[in-house]
Write an enzyme that holds these catalytic residues in place. Sequence first.
Site, mmCIF file in Angstrom:
data_model
loop_
_atom_site.group_PDB
_atom_site.id
_atom_site.type_symbol
_atom_site.label_atom_id
_atom_site.label_comp_id
_atom_site.label_asym_id
_atom_site.label_seq_id
_atom_site.Cartn_x
_atom_site.Cartn_y
_atom_site.Cartn_z
ATOM 1 C CB CYS A 2 74.161 85.581 103.768
ATOM 2 S SG CYS A 2 74.010 87.307 104.220
ATOM 3 N NE ARG A 27 79.251 81.326 103.278
ATOM 4 C CZ ARG A 27 80.103 81.441 102.275
ATOM 5 N NH1 ARG A 27 81.174 80.697 102.248
ATOM 6 N NH2 ARG A 27 79.870 82.264 101.296
ATOM 7 C CD1 TRP A 74 78.003 89.353 109.457
ATOM 8 C CD2 TRP A 74 77.807 90.723 107.689
ATOM 9 N NE1 TRP A 74 78.860 90.417 109.644
ATOM 10 C CE2 TRP A 74 78.758 91.274 108.575
ATOM 11 C CE3 TRP A 74 77.527 91.416 106.513
ATOM 12 C CZ2 TRP A 74 79.418 92.467 108.333
ATOM 13 C CZ3 TRP A 74 78.184 92.614 106.270
ATOM 14 C CH2 TRP A 74 79.125 93.120 107.171
ATOM 15 C CG ASN A 100 74.224 84.427 100.277
ATOM 16 O OD1 ASN A 100 73.377 84.562 101.156
ATOM 17 N ND2 ASN A 100 75.099 83.441 100.259
ATOM 18 N N GLY A 101 74.197 88.614 98.705
ATOM 19 C CA GLY A 101 74.623 89.688 97.808
ATOM 20 C C GLY A 101 73.843 90.959 98.120
ATOM 21 C CD GLU A 481 96.582 89.054 111.447
ATOM 22 O OE1 GLU A 481 95.985 89.995 110.907
ATOM 23 O OE2 GLU A 481 96.037 87.957 111.674
ATOM 24 C CE LYS A 485 93.260 87.227 113.841
ATOM 25 N NZ LYS A 485 93.625 87.491 112.488
ATOM 26 C CD GLU A 488 89.841 89.646 113.065
ATOM 27 O OE1 GLU A 488 89.379 89.583 111.929
ATOM 28 O OE2 GLU A 488 90.801 88.930 113.439
ATOM 29 C CG HIS A 504 105.756 111.178 114.061
ATOM 30 N ND1 HIS A 504 106.485 112.343 114.134
ATOM 31 C CD2 HIS A 504 106.595 110.240 113.555
ATOM 32 C CE1 HIS A 504 107.711 112.131 113.670
ATOM 33 N NE2 HIS A 504 107.797 110.855 113.322
ATOM 34 C CE LYS A 603 87.775 81.803 108.050
ATOM 35 N NZ LYS A 603 88.903 82.403 108.794
HETATM 36 C C1 G6P Z 1 86.817 88.977 106.680
HETATM 37 C C2 G6P Z 1 87.328 88.000 107.719
HETATM 38 C C3 G6P Z 1 88.822 88.228 107.948
HETATM 39 C C4 G6P Z 1 89.566 88.145 106.625
HETATM 40 C C5 G6P Z 1 89.008 89.119 105.592
HETATM 41 C C6 G6P Z 1 89.587 88.879 104.214
HETATM 42 O O1 G6P Z 1 86.816 90.268 107.186
HETATM 43 O O2 G6P Z 1 86.630 88.155 108.944
HETATM 44 O O3 G6P Z 1 89.309 87.228 108.825
HETATM 45 O O4 G6P Z 1 90.919 88.421 106.848
HETATM 46 O O5 G6P Z 1 87.594 88.925 105.476
HETATM 47 O O6 G6P Z 1 89.192 87.603 103.793
HETATM 48 P P1 G6P Z 1 89.870 86.757 102.659
HETATM 49 O O7 G6P Z 1 89.023 85.520 102.567
HETATM 50 O O8 G6P Z 1 89.820 87.557 101.399
HETATM 51 O O9 G6P Z 1 91.262 86.463 103.076
#
Ligand code: G6P
Length: 608
Positions: A2, A27, A74, A100-101, A481, A485, A488, A504, A603
């Site tokens: 947030c 965020r 969020w 936040n938190g 990864e 992507k 996501e 497997h 984010k």
């Molecule tokens: C969130 C973001 C991801 C990111 C992850 C870890 O889930 O959406 O894109 O990889 O956090 O974030 P960091 O800032 O610790 O790399």
Amino acid sequence: MCGIIGYCGDKAARPILLDGLKRLEYRGYDSAGLAVADQGKLAVVRAVGKVSDLEKKGIARPLPGHFGIAHTRWATHGRPSEENAHPHCDCRMEIAIVHNGIIENYLDLKEELLAKGHAFRSETDSEVIAHLIEESYDGDLEKAMLRAVQRLEGTFGIAAIHAGSDRQVVIVRRGSPIIIGIGNNEFFAASDAGALLPYTQKVISLNDDEMAVLHPAGYHIKNLNNEFLQKEIEIRETRDDLADKKGYEHFMLKEIFEQPEAIENAFRGRLIENEGVSKLGGLEPVLERLKNVKKLVIVSCGTSYYAGLCGRYIFESLSELHVEVDVASEFRYRKLKMDANTAVLALSQSGETADTIAAIREAKRKGALILGVVNVVGSAIAQITDAGVYNHAGPEYGVASTKIYTSQLVVLTLMALLIGRYQGLSFTEGSALIQAIKKLPRQVKKILTDIEHIKKIAQEYAQYKDFLFIGRQLNYPTAMEGALKLKEISYIHAEGYPAGEMKHGPISLIDENFPTVAVVSQDSTFDKMLSNIQEIKARNGRVLAVASEGSSRIADACDDVIWVPETLPLLQPVLNIVPLQLFAYFIARSKGCDIDKPRNLAKAVTVE
Ligand code: G6P
């Protein structure tokens, strides 16, 4: 996660708060709200959806006033709804708070406050804060806040106003970042300095268990024992990237195209060519300890976790270290022995991820050396690690991480080179690596010129509902990864697997409707990858390969190929992920998805 912004000064608060929210929106973005006070009265507007939805609502109801607070949410406790959006108010609608938190003891507090006659309007944990302040309020918001936070368990960054305390904003921090922005006869509060870019570069970061009282005439900072503190003003670099996508349709695409520069920034000034080694100023204070480290545990989340998985192969190949990689949220459940010869390396683009911070605390308790690779300067993780390296990749606003990932891979290679050269890696090997690193920006640029081909392939594959991504060794994390992507940003089901594991289990899914993306390099895994591709073809599966340039055997075996330039096997993940980022991007675009702000994601994830 947030985002919080607060303002007090001579200007109208509302436009400043809305502008700040837009800068924080990446965020967290399921609902937003703001509270402004004027002539002893509080006006609160909240809306489900984006900040633009709040803005539309606000226009219908203009809010005068020169101080206020705002929040983009969020959801954690309670679905995204107008009632659950912040700010939350006390019973009399005089006090407003944003938070936040997570307040872990909110149910107990709520029960107690309900018994005292408080009326709650939301399902959130945060609302208890407003009512706790109300309980303690006797004309002084600062004192009431101080008393209220003594009762809170969990993490918080809080900003509060009282309609009757003229132009005063009170903020407090435990675990969730909050900073003070210093202007001319005006002050700001924000969870992230980026929110304040157009207004001020001068900031003061609060540490845990510190609070501040802001008023246009001045500010003061205290700890939670009510003792005054003096803190340094920091000057934050201004780069208002958010105002400008530089002609790109999305931040994600812009950031994919910024990779050559971000990679160069990761190694610029950090290579000592005539010694075949790297120089990382941030690690110098712990260099003696680092030379003797025997075990390295990498902790991270999401995309940073996959960078960590690549890091395992990189460190094992260049150094003598015994390397483990853990998802940060699982780290505390391990019974890992640690001592002064163990280093724990936290990877985090934001430097704020709560799971990673919790893992660091656990490792500290066990006496390990704590290192960090972080992009955001001065972030929480940068502050709590013993030493570390910044990515210097510039801000990343697309929620799906791209340029920070490739930058992390380069920084990890530099760290492994530094340690490896103390542990037997030869000058010749170090030099060859350095030469290969220097070529990476040009090689990424070359992949980016192939964008029309990648776009065309992505459009052909956009019809599928499921994907398998496979790779071996360093291409295994790349496959993970690549799958991440895609899921996501396009909401398509995608599984990343080590190619050898396919037989497997996942192979049972393969048919003409379940395509595979195979990441293949010209290395020791090549023949085995080719066999796995044949196994898929034998079951009518469509195969797209991301492969090192020029292999006719791959071209013959697969339905489609995206070629990438060849580099040393250790560095190949930096190149192989780029087409997969674009592949996910163009599929999401063809489906009309909200690429920069995918649903349910944020984010910086500041809750566990
Ligand atoms: C969130 C973001 C991801 C990111 C992850 C870890 O889930 O959406 O894109 O990889 O956090 O974030 P960091 O800032 O610790 O790399």
